[in-house]
Design a protein around this motif. Structure first.
Motif, PDB file in Angstrom:
ATOM      1  N   UNK A 114       0.824  -1.215   0.000  1.00 16.26           N
ATOM      2  CA  UNK A 114       0.000   0.000   0.000  1.00 16.26           C
ATOM      3  C   UNK A 114       0.856   1.263   0.000  1.00 16.26           C
ATOM      4  N   UNK A 115       2.137   1.118   0.386  1.00 19.00           N
ATOM      5  CA  UNK A 115       3.058   2.253   0.343  1.00 19.00           C
ATOM      6  C   UNK A 115       3.965   2.201  -0.884  1.00 19.00           C
ATOM      7  N   UNK A 116       3.538   1.389  -1.881  1.00 20.47           N
ATOM      8  CA  UNK A 116       4.264   1.281  -3.165  1.00 20.47           C
ATOM      9  C   UNK A 116       5.670   0.699  -3.014  1.00 20.47           C
ATOM     10  N   UNK A 117       5.936   0.040  -1.894  1.00 21.93           N
ATOM     11  CA  UNK A 117       7.234  -0.617  -1.701  1.00 21.93           C
ATOM     12  C   UNK A 117       7.129  -2.056  -2.242  1.00 21.93           C
ATOM     13  N   UNK A 118       6.916  -2.147  -3.565  1.00 19.05           N
ATOM     14  CA  UNK A 118       6.609  -3.437  -4.190  1.00 19.05           C
ATOM     15  C   UNK A 118       7.781  -4.419  -4.150  1.00 19.05           C
ATOM     16  N   UNK A 119       8.966  -3.924  -4.331  1.00 19.01           N
ATOM     17  CA  UNK A 119      10.128  -4.807  -4.313  1.00 19.01           C
ATOM     18  C   UNK A 119      10.269  -5.486  -2.951  1.00 19.01           C
ATOM     19  N   UNK A 120      10.114  -4.678  -1.890  1.00 18.96           N
ATOM     20  CA  UNK A 120      10.225  -5.232  -0.537  1.00 18.96           C
ATOM     21  C   UNK A 120       9.078  -6.209  -0.245  1.00 18.96           C
ATOM     22  N   UNK A 121       7.874  -5.864  -0.722  1.00 14.37           N
ATOM     23  CA  UNK A 121       6.726  -6.752  -0.508  1.00 14.37           C
ATOM     24  C   UNK A 121       6.932  -8.087  -1.228  1.00 14.37           C
ATOM     25  N   UNK A 122       7.429  -8.016  -2.466  1.00 14.20           N
ATOM     26  CA  UNK A 122       7.668  -9.239  -3.235  1.00 14.20           C
ATOM     27  C   UNK A 122       8.713 -10.125  -2.549  1.00 14.20           C
ATOM     28  N   UNK A 123       9.777  -9.485  -2.045  1.00 19.05           N
ATOM     29  CA  UNK A 123      10.836 -10.243  -1.365  1.00 19.05           C
ATOM     30  C   UNK A 123      10.300 -10.928  -0.108  1.00 19.05           C
ATOM     31  N   UNK A 124       9.472 -10.207   0.638  1.00 17.71           N
ATOM     32  CA  UNK A 124       8.892 -10.763   1.859  1.00 17.71           C
ATOM     33  C   UNK A 124       8.005 -11.973   1.535  1.00 17.71           C
ATOM     34  N   UNK A 125       7.162 -11.850   0.490  1.00 19.85           N
ATOM     35  CA  UNK A 125       6.257 -12.950   0.116  1.00 19.85           C
ATOM     36  C   UNK A 125       7.051 -14.135  -0.426  1.00 19.85           C
ATOM     37  N   UNK A 126       8.097 -13.845  -1.185  1.00 17.45           N
ATOM     38  CA  UNK A 126       8.937 -14.925  -1.714  1.00 17.45           C
ATOM     39  C   UNK A 126       9.564 -15.713  -0.567  1.00 17.45           C
ATOM     40  N   UNK A 127      10.049 -14.981   0.444  1.00 25.34           N
ATOM     41  CA  UNK A 127      10.633 -15.634   1.626  1.00 25.34           C
ATOM     42  C   UNK A 127       9.589 -16.512   2.318  1.00 25.34           C
ATOM     43  N   UNK A 128       8.389 -15.979   2.454  1.00 25.02           N
ATOM     44  CA  UNK A 128       7.308 -16.703   3.125  1.00 25.02           C
ATOM     45  C   UNK A 128       6.975 -17.998   2.381  1.00 25.02           C
ATOM     46  N   UNK A 129       6.865 -17.919   1.044  1.00 23.26           N
ATOM     47  CA  UNK A 129       6.534 -19.089   0.223  1.00 23.26           C
ATOM     48  C   UNK A 129       7.651 -20.130   0.290  1.00 23.26           C
ATOM     49  N   UNK A 130       8.896 -19.660   0.257  1.00 25.63           N
ATOM     50  CA  UNK A 130      10.020 -20.602   0.300  1.00 25.63           C
ATOM     51  C   UNK A 130      10.037 -21.377   1.609  1.00 25.63           C
ATOM     52  N   UNK A 131       9.528 -20.755   2.691  1.00 24.31           N
ATOM     53  CA  UNK A 131       9.494 -21.433   3.987  1.00 24.31           C
ATOM     54  C   UNK A 131       8.262 -22.340   4.118  1.00 24.31           C
ATOM     55  N   UNK A 132       7.148 -21.922   3.563  1.00 23.53           N
ATOM     56  CA  UNK A 132       5.919 -22.704   3.661  1.00 23.53           C
ATOM     57  C   UNK A 132       5.941 -23.905   2.727  1.00 23.53           C
ATOM     58  N   UNK A 133       6.639 -23.769   1.576  1.00 22.02           N
ATOM     59  CA  UNK A 133       6.772 -24.888   0.651  1.00 22.02           C
ATOM     60  C   UNK A 133       5.569 -25.078  -0.249  1.00 22.02           C
ATOM     61  N   UNK A 134       5.609 -26.180  -1.024  1.00 22.69           N
ATOM     62  CA  UNK A 134       4.518 -26.415  -1.977  1.00 22.69           C
ATOM     63  C   UNK A 134       3.252 -26.860  -1.248  1.00 22.69           C
ATOM     64  N   UNK A 135       2.146 -26.763  -1.976  1.00 23.03           N
ATOM     65  CA  UNK A 135       0.814 -27.090  -1.455  1.00 23.03           C
ATOM     66  C   UNK A 135       0.405 -26.174  -0.298  1.00 23.03           C
ATOM     67  N   UNK A 136       0.958 -24.966  -0.289  1.00 25.51           N
ATOM     68  CA  UNK A 136       0.616 -24.019   0.794  1.00 25.51           C
ATOM     69  C   UNK A 136      -0.222 -22.855   0.290  1.00 25.51           C
TER      70      UNK A 136
END
Length: 592
Positions: A114-136
């Motif tokens: 919401x603050x247009x910090x898209x790069x940081x948001x994408x990095x945070x979500x990528x980190x989250x997905x890498x930890x949660x793994x597939x089927x998440x």
């Protein structure tokens, strides 16, 4: 769960960072808070972050929960700069026993977006997905929906799809798309395009086609190139019917099939041998004002040549030229190959000359095609001349060229020329292959040079090649015809030691060698050995034995047998019956 270091490696509360971040666009801000009703922990925490006070923070961290952090991000009572909050969020993940939850990550992702910090948001979500793994996908998406609040940005949902794609979890990315549609959120087309490209590069055109139809229904921009790629994938797998379904859909999405669309489908039909459909599509193509190109004609000409319809192929070639299209090397090679395979080397050479006159440069494939045709026709002098021509044009003969010539010379009985070609191969550093070795061995045996043939066979084995049973049998036959049956059996033993299942033809060759030398007892022992290993003798086997007995046994009885029964002995019972009958006659004569 630890958090990635997105903006800063550690928590710093410098005044410069605070000032820099203040310029960032602010998100939805609730009405000015009444500090008296605010959670005192949040206020103390906010003041400590704002004033870069580390001592109060250390005391507070012990009592902090993920709910405090979610409330801090959502309420932000002192309107702290986004990067300051992110820095604290990152620092906090490395302070045990505190642990962020799925909802705290989702809240921060929304806040950054919401603050247009898209790069940081994408990095945070990528980190989250890498930890949660597939089927998440279901759980992460649910958390993003739950923590969405008043945030109107849909960036996080596209970022989530991208994260799953980057991690290789394509089914999760597709599930995200379906959840987006279910919640009536605008579809993120860029990640959808990425998924489509990955599916089209996979070995599952059906999955790619199904996904393409799904995103087209969501408003994804249709593209004729995507349709063409999918058609090509289906045709590559021989599924031309499904390629035709894709072709028929092009017009339904407001597009016109291109020349590539038509060519792809025509090529598919021609490879299946369905020339009728290929030519039917050519007519549709012309009626649609899409002009056939060189590829169109080349594919159809190839189909006609494969069907041995050479006159039709020549006619289509003339039509192509009349329309101002210049045939390329593929077109010429296709036509030349068709004529060569049908023994029409004169016509092939005529087309070759026509090619030269049009300024089309022949390549090695074309020369090899012509040389092969000439060798099969037995016109070896022309084949050698062609090798000279290609050398003058700067093309070096390759393994196929040399092997074709060796095979041709050996079949014509010109062993000396074949051996000269072999010397040239060695000189050029070109290794002989199975075909070349086999041709030489066969040629040497035919010329009666069986010892040289056996030496060549051993060389073949030394370089790691595995001669087939027919090659061994040719050499065995050569030795047997020379009277060296012992060497024939030595080669038989080599075959057995190699784990080969010896066939009836090889046994017949040895049987013939023994019978020719009158070794009938050994021939009978070989027959028993054949039967013991499960090799079924054929009529040739028994007639070889009968002929041997007639020449080296009781000639009177077997002369009579050969006159009346030759060629009629088909099984072991017939053979033994004849032998026992002959033995009885011999004994009766002896008694008299």
């Amino acid at each position: 769960m630890p958090t990635p270091k997105i903006t800063r490696p550690s928590f710093h509360l410098s005044s410069s960072a605070t000032t820099a971040a203040a310029a960032t666009t602010t998100w939805y801000t609730p009405p000015p808070p009444n500090h008296q009703t605010q959670d005192p922990i949040l206020l103390t925490l906010s003041h400590a972050i704002k004033d870069s006070q580390t001592k109060p923070l250390k005391k507070l961290i012990v009592s902090l929960t993920p709910t405090h952090i979610i409330n801090l991000i959502n309420l932000n009572p002192l309107s702290l700069p986004p990067l300051s909050l992110l820095s604290f969020f990152t620092h906090l993940s490395s302070q045990p026993p505190f642990r962020h939850t799925l909802n705290s990550y989702s809240t921060m992702a929304h806040f950054l977006s919401s603050h247009q910090l898209h790069s940081q948001a994408q990095t945070l979500i990528h980190f989250l997905v890498s930890r949660k793994g597939k089927d998440s996908a279901a759980s992460v998406f649910a958390s993003l929906i739950e923590t969405r609040g008043t945030h109107q940005s849909n960036f996080v949902f596209g970022a989530l799809m991208n994260a799953y794609i980057d991690c290789g979890f394509i089914p999760d990315a597709i599930q995200c798309l379906r959840l987006v549609r279910k919640h009536r959120i605008s579809v993120p087309f860029k990640p959808c395009g990425r998924v489509l490209d990955l599916l089209m590069r996979s070995n599952s055109p059906a999955a790619a086609w199904g996904f393409y139809l799904e995103i087209l229904a969501c408003g994804f921009p249709p593209n004729v190139c995507k349709f063409n790629i999918l058609m090509h994938s289906f045709c590559r797998d021989g599924r031309v019917g499904e390629a035709k379904v894709v072709f028929d859909e092009i017009g339904k999405w407001g597009l016109r099939p291109s020349v590539v669309s038509f060519n792809t489908l025509i090529n598919g039909y021609c490879k299946l041998g369905d020339l009728g459909e290929g030519f039917s599509l050519k007519r549709v193509m012309e009626e649609s004002n899409v002009l056939p190109d060189v590829f169109t004609y080349s594919v159809l000409i190839n189909g006609l040549c494969r069907d041995s319809r050479l006159d039709d192929a020549n006619q289509l070639f003339d039509e192509m030229s009349e329309r101002g299209l210049v045939p390329n090397d593929v077109t010429f090679t296709t036509l030349i190959n068709g004529h060569c395979k049908n023994g029409r080397t004169d016509m092939a050479m005529e087309i070759y000359q026509q090619m030269l006159s049009k300024g089309v440069k022949p390549d090695l494939v074309m020369y090899n095609t012509l040389i092969n045709g000439l060798c099969k026709k037995g016109v070896l002098s022309d084949a050698k001349n062609l090798v000279g021509e290609m050398t003058e044009r700067g093309l070096k003969p390759d393994k196929i060229t040399f092997t074709t010539l060796i095979d041709g010379f050996c079949k014509e009985g010109d062993l000396n020329s074949a051996l000269e070609i072999r010397k040239e191969m060695v000189k050029e550093g070109v290794e002989l292959d199975n075909v070349a070795f086999t041709a030489l061995i066969t040629g040497l045996c035919r010329a009666g040079r069986v010892t040289d043939a056996e030496r060549t066979l051993r060389e073949m084995l030394r370089v790691g090649m595995r001669p087939d049973d027919a090659t061994f049998t040719i050499v065995i036959d050569g030795f047997c015809k020379m009277g060296d049956v012992k060497m024939g059996f030595k080669l038989l033993k080599d075959m057995q030691n190699d784990g080969r299942r010896i066939g009836v033809v090889t046994y017949n060759v040895l049987m013939n060698g023994l019978c020719k030398r009158g070794q009938m007892k050994n021939a009978q022992m070989l027959l028993d050995a054949m039967l013991n290993v499960g090799v079924v003798p054929d009529d040739i086997t028994y007639n070889i034995l009968l002929e041997g007995h007639s020449k080296h046994g009781n000639s009177e009885d077997f002369d009579k047998l050969l006159r009346g029964e030759k060629g009629l002995v088909l099984d072991y019972a017939s053979y033994t019956s004849l032998l026992s009958s002959s033995d009885k006659t011999s004994k009766d004569r002896y008694k008299r």
